[in-house]
Motif scaffolding. Structure first.
Motif, short mmCIF file in Angstrom:
data_model
loop_
_atom_site.label_atom_id
_atom_site.label_comp_id
_atom_site.label_asym_id
_atom_site.label_seq_id
_atom_site.Cartn_x
_atom_site.Cartn_y
_atom_site.Cartn_z
N GLY A 317 -31.66 -7.52 23.31
CA GLY A 317 -30.82 -8.60 22.84
C GLY A 317 -31.26 -9.17 21.51
N THR A 318 -32.30 -8.59 20.93
CA THR A 318 -32.85 -9.09 19.67
C THR A 318 -32.02 -8.63 18.48
OG1 THR A 318 -35.11 -9.09 20.56
CG2 THR A 318 -34.88 -9.03 18.16
N ALA A 319 -31.71 -9.54 17.59
CA ALA A 319 -30.96 -9.19 16.39
C ALA A 319 -31.88 -8.50 15.39
CB ALA A 319 -30.35 -10.44 15.76
N ILE A 320 -31.34 -7.45 14.74
CA ILE A 320 -32.02 -6.86 13.60
C ILE A 320 -31.24 -7.23 12.35
CG2 ILE A 320 -32.84 -4.92 15.01
CD1 ILE A 320 -30.83 -3.18 13.29
N TYR A 321 -31.95 -7.27 11.22
CA TYR A 321 -31.33 -7.59 9.94
C TYR A 321 -31.65 -6.44 8.98
CZ TYR A 321 -31.16 -12.04 12.29
OH TYR A 321 -30.93 -13.02 13.23
N ALA A 322 -30.60 -5.71 8.59
CA ALA A 322 -30.78 -4.50 7.79
C ALA A 322 -30.23 -4.72 6.39
CB ALA A 322 -30.09 -3.32 8.46
N THR A 323 -31.04 -4.30 5.38
CA THR A 323 -30.65 -4.44 3.98
C THR A 323 -31.06 -3.19 3.22
OG1 THR A 323 -31.18 -6.81 4.16
CG2 THR A 323 -30.75 -5.95 1.95
N ILE A 324 -30.16 -2.68 2.38
CA ILE A 324 -30.49 -1.57 1.50
C ILE A 324 -31.03 -2.14 0.20
CG2 ILE A 324 -29.62 0.51 0.34
CD1 ILE A 324 -27.31 0.49 2.42
N CYS A 325 -32.19 -1.64 -0.23
CA CYS A 325 -32.85 -2.18 -1.42
C CYS A 325 -33.17 -1.07 -2.42
CB CYS A 325 -34.15 -2.89 -1.03
SG CYS A 325 -33.96 -4.23 0.16
N ARG A 326 -33.26 -1.49 -3.68
CA ARG A 326 -33.77 -0.60 -4.72
C ARG A 326 -34.94 -1.30 -5.41
NH1 ARG A 326 -30.99 3.41 -6.91
NH2 ARG A 326 -28.98 2.36 -6.63
N ASP A 327 -36.09 -0.65 -5.36
CA ASP A 327 -37.31 -1.24 -5.93
C ASP A 327 -37.55 -2.65 -5.37
OD1 ASP A 327 -37.70 1.04 -7.50
OD2 ASP A 327 -36.39 0.25 -9.08
N GLY A 328 -37.23 -2.80 -4.08
CA GLY A 328 -37.50 -4.06 -3.40
C GLY A 328 -36.44 -5.13 -3.55
N VAL A 329 -35.37 -4.84 -4.32
CA VAL A 329 -34.30 -5.82 -4.54
C VAL A 329 -33.05 -5.38 -3.79
CG1 VAL A 329 -32.86 -6.95 -6.26
CG2 VAL A 329 -35.26 -6.39 -6.80
N ALA A 330 -32.41 -6.29 -3.07
CA ALA A 330 -31.23 -5.96 -2.27
C ALA A 330 -30.11 -5.41 -3.14
CB ALA A 330 -30.76 -7.18 -1.51
N ILE A 331 -29.50 -4.31 -2.70
CA ILE A 331 -28.31 -3.77 -3.37
C ILE A 331 -27.15 -3.66 -2.38
CG2 ILE A 331 -29.60 -2.50 -5.14
CD1 ILE A 331 -29.18 0.05 -3.49
N SER A 332 -27.34 -4.24 -1.20
CA SER A 332 -26.26 -4.31 -0.20
C SER A 332 -26.28 -5.67 0.45
CB SER A 332 -26.43 -3.24 0.88
OG SER A 332 -27.45 -3.62 1.80
N ASN A 333 -25.18 -6.04 1.07
CA ASN A 333 -25.20 -7.21 1.95
C ASN A 333 -26.09 -6.92 3.14
OD1 ASN A 333 -23.35 -8.52 0.26
ND2 ASN A 333 -21.59 -7.67 1.38
N THR A 334 -26.59 -7.96 3.77
CA THR A 334 -27.44 -7.78 4.94
C THR A 334 -26.59 -7.75 6.21
OG1 THR A 334 -29.36 -8.82 3.91
CG2 THR A 334 -29.29 -8.82 6.31
N LEU A 335 -26.86 -6.75 7.04
CA LEU A 335 -26.15 -6.56 8.31
C LEU A 335 -26.97 -7.13 9.46
CD1 LEU A 335 -24.03 -5.12 10.23
CD2 LEU A 335 -25.59 -3.14 10.15
N GLN A 336 -26.32 -7.91 10.31
CA GLN A 336 -26.94 -8.36 11.56
C GLN A 336 -26.34 -7.56 12.72
OE1 GLN A 336 -27.74 -12.68 12.99
NE2 GLN A 336 -25.78 -12.13 13.95
#
Length: 376
Positions: A317-336
């Protein structure tokens, strides 16, 4: 050992005489048989000239370490993750100074469904608080809870390698623990075990894996009474825009579960340029970074995907938060997202098979009972 002779004879008059040739003496070649734990050692000497042979240089059989230092497993334990890990434990005295050296454990487990046998060699181990050595074997699918794991521990003593083997299964652990409980003194643990066995069985049926030898077949009516049967209350946590950035250059196409061999969250992604790209997944404050080189590519869908496997059974039941990054900077919206989210979206669909619906229900029972037991 005996002298020889050489005779000279004149070819004209027949006169002859004889000279003695000294004995050459023996020229022995040796073959040494090393001692074992059951037989003594010795050396065989054989003359290459005359074949004379004798045995000498006897050595007593090796007396192996015994008691707590005997080469064998002390116990085995179970860890509940996206799949399952069985850890085989060897007492620290076995590989202490003066005892065995060079520890390793070799594992094998048959996968009847795929017609293969998976093997692993483990040389790295951890040490627990009592000094025992722990050798983990991970990646055990729920449907394979009844499959026998053959574990062999190896150690070298006085230059000779010895081994000890045993067979174990996830169900061995479960049923051994169930047999210890004859009353309701440990209800949460009993429920966890019963739900785990039912989950493994549902996974068997869903995967069509040895359905004539079901995992929960040996549960007694008493133990079945601990299994969960309540109506599930499911929460859909999906939010494709949990955190939003300006002008994203990558995106999540979908999130789902991969259920064939374990319980994995599959994240499908579109990202044209993978240079310096990583996938960041956060669950319960723990951050996991997955480089793009570890992603897989679906030719049919023309997109990348990654199966996230870092959640424990108690975290369904735990939410994960996924983000695509380039060189540590987000390049996508974050998915829950969460495992429970997939169940909430799928379990009541008319297109979902009865086997899938039952698997999802048993999976959530198991996850909820794991959370209840492990959350102190």
């Amino acid at each position: 050992t005996a002298a020889g002779a050489k005779t000279y004879t004149c070819s004209i008059c027949g006169t002859s005489y004889t000279e003695e040739i000294a004995a050459t003496g023996h020229s022995y070649e040796t073959v040494t048989v090393a001692p074992t734990c059951t037989e003594g050692g010795y050396t065989t000497y054989t003359c290459s000239v005359c074949g004379d042979s004798y045995v000498d240089s006897y050595v007593d059989a090796i007396v192996l370490p015994s008691g707590n230092a005997a080469l064998k497993f002390q116990t085995a334990s179970l860890k509940l993750e996206a799949d399952m890990t069985v850890t085989f434990v060897v007492r620290g005295q076995v590989f202490a100074a003066g005892a065995y050296e060079n520890p390793r454990v070799e594992y094998s487990i048959p996968d009847v469904l795929n017609g293969t046998t998976r093997t692993a060699v483990v040389t790295e181990y951890t040490t627990n608080s009592s000094g025992s050595l722990q050798f983990p074997f991970s990646g055990i699918s729920p449907r394979m809870m009844k499959a026998p794991i053959t574990a062999t521990v190896y150690g070298t003593y006085q230059g000779v390698e010895y081994s000890y083997s045993m067979q174990y299964a996830v169900t061995t652990y479960c049923y051994n623990q169930l047999k210890k409980e004859t009353n309701h003194s440990n209800t949460k643990f009993m429920t966890l075990l019963a739900d785990l066995l039912n989950f493994g069985t549902a996974h068997q049926v869903y995967a069509k894996h040895e359905t004539d030898n079901l995992i929960n077949a040996d549960m007694t009516d008493f133990h079945k009474g601990f299994a969960s049967t309540y109506a599930l209350e499911l929460e859909d946590l999906q939010n494709t825009k949990y955190e939003v950035i300006e002008n994203p250059t990558a995106k999540f196409n979908s999130a789902s579960l991969a259920l064939q061999n374990a319980v994995l969250i599959r994240l499908e992604m579109t990202c044209e340029d993978l240079t310096g790209v990583t996938l960041k997944v956060v669950a319960d404050g723990v951050e996991t970074i997955i480089p793009a080189e570890d992603w897989k590519y679906d030719e049919a869908k023309q997109r990348h995907y990654y199966d996230f496997d870092k959640l424990m059974a108690k975290q369904m039941g735990t939410a994960i938060y996924a983000t695509i990054c380039r060189d540590g900077v987000a390049i996508s919206n974050t998915l829950q997202y969460s495992i429970e989210t997939f169940v909430a979206k799928t379990i009541d669909k008319s297109t979902s098979s009865a086997e899938l619906k039952n698997l999802l229900k048993m999976m959530m029972y198991y996850g909820n009972s794991a959370a209840a037991y492990f959350t102190k």
